[in-house]
Scaffold this active site. Structure first.
Site: not given
Ligand code: PSU
Ligand code: MN
Length: 308
Positions: A166, A28
């Protein structure tokens, strides 16, 4: 209606690998655009792609540049991204639902797990390595903030290798959501679901022992059900780079409080929490981040090879 040609471009390396039936691993790009500081992020990109190549697998870092979804970046694309980094606000964060608007308006940005899964699957790539997945946010009872990553995992049959999620998230609720959605969650040679920085979250999952076993599970799942979900493979961070839960939880509580105080929500919440943590741990989290990304690329490459 006439058929539409989608603005999706495969890098020359990915095109070649596919033509030769060699393994390809998706990665990604939100980690590049929103997760890590510049220029470290380009160093990380280089390290991860090299690791992949060394394993005999073609890397396909997925990103949207000028409205075109790139499945793997050529040198010129990396130069273009570097250019855009100089004015970082123009780089968006695209989840699955934002891909059409990005394509129509010609925007640029990193793809989250949900968007990367969709583009990987569309391109015929079955395995994807990342750092951490999104999930159910703490306080979801009030905000209903659940990452679209979870819905994508329920609907797109791609194997996602991560170090879990996390503890900024509600991890028990995240695993419940995945169970309800029928998404298999496996630990790589462990029954412990990891919490990104830490090897254990306290929650138990099923275990797989080898890349071959996981590939067989994927094939079996697809044979049973044409509309299969994705699979999560949770790979704990190496022991040497682990940040113990007691140590990281102080920073996580501070990050969540700060977001609450600042009124940060919606799609800005995850990037806000991530950058708060990077700052408050003074780079400690960045080293851990790199270690687990590398670890996930190594395992992802093994699985990709089992699925060609
Ligand atoms: N959690 C992490 N590192 C990240 C992300 C989430 O520890 O880089 C990023 C990823 O790209 C994930 C996105 O798909 O955040 C999720 O965002 P949201 O909670 O807005 O859906
Ligand atoms: Mn969200």
């Amino acid at each position: 209606m006439t058929t539409l040609t989608l603005p999706i471009k495969l890098s020359s390396g990915v095109q070649r690998a596919m033509a030769e039936h060699r393994a390809v691993l998706a990665m990604e790009s939100t980690v590049l655009t929103h997760g890590l500081p510049y220029p470290d992020n380009f160093e990380v990109l280089k390290i991860l792609e090299q690791l992949c190549t060394d394993s005999g697998v073609e890397p396909a870092t997925i990103i949207v540049l000028d409205g075109i979804a790139h499945i793997g970046m050529d040198e010129a694309d990396i130069a273009n991204l570097k250019d855009k980094m100089q004015n970082r606000e123009q780089l968006h964060k695209f989840g699955r639902r934002e891909l059409p608007i990005a394509m129509v308006k010609g925007l640029s940005g990193g793809t989250t797990v949900s968007a990367t899964m969709l583009l990987a699957y569309y391109s015929g790539i079955k395995v994807f390595s990342t750092g951490g997945i999104g999930g159910v946010h703490r306080g979801w009872e009030r905000t209903l903030d659940i990452s679209s990553d979870l819905k994508a995992l329920a609907e797109i049959p791609v194997i996602v290798v991560s170090a879990g999620c996390k503890a900024i998230l509600d991890i028990p609720a995240t695993l419940e959501y995945l169970e309800t959605s029928g998404v298999p969650v496996f630990g790589w040679q462990t029954h412990d679901f990891p919490a990104f920085y830490s090897r254990k979250s306290g929650l138990k999952i099923d275990k797989v022992d080898s890349a071959k076993q996981l590939a067989d599970i994927y094939k079996t799942m697809m044979a049973l059900d044409a509309k299969s979900s994705g699979i999560i493979l949770a790979n704990p961070v190496p022991i040497a780079q682990e940040i113990p839960q007691e140590q990281i939880s102080i920073h996580i509580e501070k990050a969540i409080q700060a977001a609450e105080d600042m009124g940060v929500g919606g799609k800005n919440l995850t990037p806000y929490l991530l950058s708060f943590l990077a700052e408050s741990t003074q780079g400690l989290s960045v080293a851990t981040n790199l270690a687990l990304l590398k670890n996930n690329v190594i395992i992802g490459a093994q699985i990709a090879k089992e699925l060609v």
